[in-house]
Structure formats: structure tokens, C-alpha cells
Design a protein around this motif. Structure first.
Motif, PDB file in Angstrom:
ATOM      1  N   ARG A 294      -7.584 -15.258  28.862  1.00 41.23           N
ATOM      2  CA  ARG A 294      -7.797 -14.440  30.062  1.00 41.23           C
ATOM      3  C   ARG A 294      -7.941 -12.965  29.698  1.00 41.23           C
ATOM      4  N   ARG A 295      -7.116 -12.501  28.748  1.00 41.09           N
ATOM      5  CA  ARG A 295      -7.224 -11.115  28.297  1.00 41.09           C
ATOM      6  C   ARG A 295      -8.586 -10.874  27.638  1.00 41.09           C
ATOM      7  N   TRP A 296      -9.011 -11.837  26.822  1.00 39.85           N
ATOM      8  CA  TRP A 296     -10.306 -11.724  26.155  1.00 39.85           C
ATOM      9  C   TRP A 296     -11.434 -11.628  27.184  1.00 39.85           C
ATOM     10  N   SER A 297     -11.370 -12.466  28.217  1.00 37.81           N
ATOM     11  CA  SER A 297     -12.409 -12.459  29.253  1.00 37.81           C
ATOM     12  C   SER A 297     -12.460 -11.103  29.953  1.00 37.81           C
ATOM     13  N   ASP A 298     -11.273 -10.535  30.237  1.00 36.02           N
ATOM     14  CA  ASP A 298     -11.229  -9.237  30.919  1.00 36.02           C
ATOM     15  C   ASP A 298     -11.860  -8.142  30.060  1.00 36.02           C
ATOM     16  N   VAL A 299     -11.507  -8.130  28.758  1.00 35.44           N
ATOM     17  CA  VAL A 299     -12.060  -7.109  27.870  1.00 35.44           C
ATOM     18  C   VAL A 299     -13.554  -7.326  27.670  1.00 35.44           C
ATOM     19  N   ASN A 300     -13.930  -8.581  27.460  1.00 38.38           N
ATOM     20  CA  ASN A 300     -15.339  -8.888  27.222  1.00 38.38           C
ATOM     21  C   ASN A 300     -16.193  -8.487  28.415  1.00 38.38           C
ATOM     22  N   ARG A 301     -15.646  -8.703  29.602  1.00 38.03           N
ATOM     23  CA  ARG A 301     -16.354  -8.308  30.816  1.00 38.03           C
ATOM     24  C   ARG A 301     -16.524  -6.798  30.876  1.00 38.03           C
ATOM     25  N   LYS A 302     -15.458  -6.080  30.539  1.00 32.47           N
ATOM     26  CA  LYS A 302     -15.524  -4.618  30.559  1.00 32.47           C
ATOM     27  C   LYS A 302     -16.574  -4.104  29.583  1.00 32.47           C
TER      28      LYS A 302
ATOM     29  N   ASP B  18     -22.673 -16.879  26.735  1.00 32.43           N
ATOM     30  CA  ASP B  18     -23.191 -15.837  27.621  1.00 32.43           C
ATOM     31  C   ASP B  18     -23.241 -16.329  29.069  1.00 32.43           C
ATOM     32  N   ILE B  19     -23.724 -17.565  29.245  1.00 27.21           N
ATOM     33  CA  ILE B  19     -23.815 -18.143  30.585  1.00 27.21           C
ATOM     34  C   ILE B  19     -22.426 -18.290  31.192  1.00 27.21           C
ATOM     35  N   ASN B  20     -21.474 -18.760  30.399  1.00 27.12           N
ATOM     36  CA  ASN B  20     -20.107 -18.943  30.899  1.00 27.12           C
ATOM     37  C   ASN B  20     -19.481 -17.610  31.294  1.00 27.12           C
ATOM     38  N   ALA B  21     -19.772 -16.560  30.524  1.00 26.44           N
ATOM     39  CA  ALA B  21     -19.237 -15.240  30.852  1.00 26.44           C
ATOM     40  C   ALA B  21     -19.817 -14.742  32.176  1.00 26.44           C
ATOM     41  N   LEU B  22     -21.108 -14.969  32.393  1.00 23.92           N
ATOM     42  CA  LEU B  22     -21.725 -14.564  33.653  1.00 23.92           C
ATOM     43  C   LEU B  22     -21.181 -15.377  34.823  1.00 23.92           C
ATOM     44  N   LEU B  23     -20.955 -16.666  34.589  1.00 19.87           N
ATOM     45  CA  LEU B  23     -20.376 -17.513  35.635  1.00 19.87           C
ATOM     46  C   LEU B  23     -19.010 -16.997  36.056  1.00 19.87           C
TER      47      LEU B  23
ATOM     48  N   LEU C  50     -17.912 -13.955  35.760  1.00 24.29           N
ATOM     49  CA  LEU C  50     -18.117 -12.675  36.431  1.00 24.29           C
ATOM     50  C   LEU C  50     -18.489 -12.885  37.899  1.00 24.29           C
ATOM     51  N   LYS C  51     -19.432 -13.793  38.137  1.00 20.87           N
ATOM     52  CA  LYS C  51     -19.899 -14.060  39.497  1.00 20.87           C
ATOM     53  C   LYS C  51     -18.822 -14.744  40.330  1.00 20.87           C
ATOM     54  N   ALA C  52     -18.029 -15.605  39.687  1.00 18.13           N
ATOM     55  CA  ALA C  52     -16.950 -16.287  40.410  1.00 18.13           C
ATOM     56  C   ALA C  52     -15.902 -15.287  40.894  1.00 18.13           C
ATOM     57  N   LYS C  53     -15.599 -14.292  40.081  1.00 16.34           N
ATOM     58  CA  LYS C  53     -14.625 -13.274  40.480  1.00 16.34           C
ATOM     59  C   LYS C  53     -15.158 -12.423  41.637  1.00 16.34           C
TER      60      LYS C  53
END
Length: 274
Positions: A71-79, A132-137, A139-142
């Protein structure tokens, strides 16, 4: 020459080091339990190298963090990955009292079911990796979760009948998307209006997909979305009014919310799902 620290990853690296030390494990201990060298693990902890998703998944397992590292990785990666326009959209939507959505060719983003979104991304971004697709998914879900959380902002959507009846992906995916719309409408989280066939919906093709974001203390802002990103428009007032006028014209031709619900249910029955 020493490697340059990546500021966005500093806290993440410190957290990995803290968790490793707390578990009583050395760099060598962790390295031997996963597919990573001691040197690479050290670079992650010192924030001189950004970790990959698979590596963080292994760290989660070895350090027994129950997904917290991911979860931390996803938050940083998104930023790191988010362009400035997306952060501005987030800020605007967080302060909004009403968001009016319209997309002439697809279900508006916040109303999309996950598999529908995946189909759209897979077709529209064929060069992107699964990660990449999973990261965008994510992002859009949030974004959808924030928009549909209840209370402000109030959500209104105009959806062309053609979009409702179009089969994006498999019949199962299309059916699930329509059931999702029914649930949203019945829950009161969104008020949808279907624009029936025969109405000149081509007038919105000149605007494309857009969101009208309204506030208590200032003029509305328009978010115009495209395949490669988006743009926030907050001036001049005449340009904002153009989108307001297009939305109002289409809404005047649309079915009532009750008739909209009936049409979506009827369209759902048209997809045969095994």
C-alpha cells in the motif's frame, strides 16, 4: 560517485529498514529469502533505487507486513507517476459541492465497474505493461471511491443510450457494468440521465469527455479528459459557460431518472451471460 537519493522514496526505504531491523533480520537474511541481491536491497533502503511491484510483494511476504508495504509503494508510485493536472483535479473534486459528468462515447470514469475500466485501458493503452494498467486501475478506483462516498460532492451524469447498449468487452463485462449503474442509481450516490437515441448527441463531440466541477465560493471548473491525460479549465468565464450550456441542453433532452433506470435494466437483459 555516490548514487543520488530519490526523495519520493526516502520514507519508503526507511520503513523497509525499520521493519527489517524490527524482525531481527540482516540484509543478507532478507536477500537469501527472496529474489534480490544484498546490494539492490541496500539501494532500496537508501532510496537510491525505486523498487518494483514484484520486489515489494516479496518484501511484504518476508517481513510479514500483511500488505502494508504494498500500500505504501502504491501511494508513492502514484505520487511519482501522477501528472500535475491529476493532482489539481483531485484537489478540485475534494472541494466540490457538485460534479456533473458527461462522456459521449463511454461510461463516465467514476461510474465504471473495474472490469469495464480494464477493458477500456487494455484497448486504449496497448503498449502499457500489466503493472502500468494495474496502477491506473488503482488510481481510477480511488477517484471513484472519493466521488461516490456520499454527501458532497453531489454527482450527476449524462449517458448516451448508445453507450448504455454498447458491449465493451464480453457480455459478462457489459452486464456487470449495467448492474453497477443500477446499483449506483438506486443507492442515490449518483443521478443518471440517459440521452435517448434520436437526440443530436453529436453536439457534445466538440467538447469530448468533461466534468463540470462546482463550488460554493467560486466559479465552476471544467475538467476535459483525453486519452493521454486531461486539462482543468477555469477561465475565461465564457468558455466555462459553453460547457454549462452543452450539459444543460443535453439534460433537457434526456430521460427522467426513473425512465433512465428502466432503460438500463432493459439493456442489461439484452446481454446473454452464461
Amino acid at each position: 560517485m555516490p548514487e543520488k537519493e530519490l526523495p519520493d522514496w526516502t520514507k519508503f526505504g526507511r520503513e523497509v529498514r525499520r521493519l527489517r531491523s524490527q524482525a531481527g533480520l540482516s540484509l543478507s537474511d532478507v536477500s537469501s529469502r527472496m529474489n534480490i541481491s544484498i546490494g539492490m536491497l541496500s539501494k532500496i533502503e537508501r532510496a537510491t533505487r525505486a523498487p518494483k511491484r514484484d520486489t515489494v510483494g516479496e518484501l511484504d511476504r518476508v517481513l510479514c507486513t500483511n500488505g502494508s508495504l504494498m500500500r505504501r509503494w502504491s501511494d508513492v508510485n502514484r505520487k511519482v507517476a501522477d501528472p500535475d493536472w491529476y493532482r489539481r483535479v483531485e484537489d478540485a473534486e475534494a472541494a466540490a459541492v457538485e460534479i456533473r459528468l458527461h462522456n459521449p462515447t463511454l461510461i463516465p470514469g467514476p461510474l465504471q465497474a473495474p472490469e469495464y475500466t480494464r477493458e477500456v485501458l487494455n484497448y486504449g493503452r496497448p503498449l502499457d505493461s500489466d503493472a502500468d494498467i494495474n496502477a491506473l486501475l488503482e488510481l481510477k478506483a480511488k477517484r471513484a471511491e472519493r466521488a461516490l462516498s456520499g454527501g458532497d460532492p453531489r454527482l450527476t451524469a449524462l449517458v448516451p443510450e448508445m453507450v448504455i447498449r454498447d458491449c465493451v468487452g464480453s457480455p459478462k463485462t457489459a452486464s456487470a457494468q449495467l448492474r453497477h449503474l443500477v446499483d449506483l442509481q438506486e443507492s442515490g450516490k449518483v443521478t443518471m440521465y440517459v440521452i435517448p437515441r434520436g437526440v443530436p448527441t453529436h453536439i457534445s463531440l466538440s467538447t469530448g469527455s468533461f466534468s463540470l466541477i462546482s463550488f460554493v465560493d467560486r466559479m465552476p471548473t471544467v475538467f476535459v479528459e483525453s486519452a493521454s491525460g486531461g486539462e482543468l479549465i477555469d477561465h475565461p468565464p465564457r468558455e466555462i459557460q459553453r460547457f454549462v450550456s452543452v450539459f444543460g441542453l443535453l439534460q433537457g433532452w434526456a430521460l427522467s431518472p426513473a425512465d433512465t433506470l428502466g432503460l438500463i435494466r432493459e439493456a442489461c437483459h439484452g446481454f446473454s451471460v452464461e
